[in-house]
Scaffold this active site. Structure first.
Site, short mmCIF file in Angstrom:
data_model
loop_
_atom_site.label_atom_id
_atom_site.label_comp_id
_atom_site.label_asym_id
_atom_site.label_seq_id
_atom_site.Cartn_x
_atom_site.Cartn_y
_atom_site.Cartn_z
CB CYS A 49 -5.38 -1.29 -1.39
SG CYS A 49 -6.60 -0.50 -0.36
CB CYS B 271 -8.98 -4.21 -3.31
SG CYS B 271 -7.70 -2.98 -3.00
CD GLU C 15 -5.55 -5.91 -1.07
OE1 GLU C 15 -4.95 -4.81 -0.96
OE2 GLU C 15 -6.31 -6.37 -0.21
CG ASN D 205 -0.50 -0.38 2.48
OD1 ASN D 205 0.53 -1.02 2.60
ND2 ASN D 205 -1.21 0.01 3.52
CB ILE D 206 1.62 3.68 -2.32
CG1 ILE D 206 2.51 2.49 -2.71
CG2 ILE D 206 2.38 5.01 -2.49
CD1 ILE D 206 2.85 2.42 -4.20
CD GLU D 207 -1.33 4.73 4.50
OE1 GLU D 207 -0.76 5.52 5.28
OE2 GLU D 207 -2.05 3.78 4.90
CB CYS E 136 -10.85 -2.13 0.92
SG CYS E 136 -10.31 -1.51 -0.68
#
Ligand code: THU
Length: 131
Positions: free
Chosen positions: A53, A89, A55, A42-44, A86
């Site tokens: 996310c 995804c 996935e 995941n990359i925020e 989620c």
């Protein structure tokens, strides 16, 4: 039995997660029918909703490299139960995964649940619905 290598790769790629806000790293590993594995974390973002996310990162990496046929995915996070993907995804998965494709959800204590795409998102909106 879930593919052990896929699970290990999903766990390992968590270390690359960029999660300064949630501090909740997630890893995913996706195997193509030709045997290649694409990983994702995941990359925020400071603008929270722009985050992506694990996935979806794995799926988008594979699609952008020209791979569209997949046979298994594993997702790992430090949750009590096997980590549930989620809703966003699930919708992206349903665009590319066959209904019977297995997705292995796991936590870091080896608690694992294998679900099919159909179980993860029944009655999904699909390309055929646009016709
Ligand atoms: N997250 C994932 O990457 N995959 C999941 O299956 C659940 C949630 C991420 C999104 C966000 O970066 C963090 O976990 C907390 O929600």
């Amino acid at each position: 039995m879930p593919n052990k290598q896929l699970i290990e790769e999903a766990k390992a790629i968590k270390d690359a997660a960029y999660v300064p806000y949630s501090k909740f790293p997630v890893g995913a590993a996706l195997r193509t029918k030709s045997g290649r594995i694409f990983t994702g974390c995941n990359i925020e973002n400071a603008a929270y909703p722009v985050s992506c996310c694990a996935e979806r990162v794995a799926i988008f990496k594979a699609i952008s490299e020209g791979f569209t046929d997949f046979d298994e995915m594993a997702v790992a996070a430090d949750t009590d139960r096997p980590v549930p993907p989620c809703g966003s995804c699930r919708q992206v998965m349903s665009e590319f995964f066959q209904k019977d494709m297995p997705i292995t959800l796991t936590n870091l204590n080896g608690k694992t649940k294998i679900v099919t795409m159909q179980e993860l998102l029944p009655f999904s909106f699909e390309p055929e619905d646009l016709k």
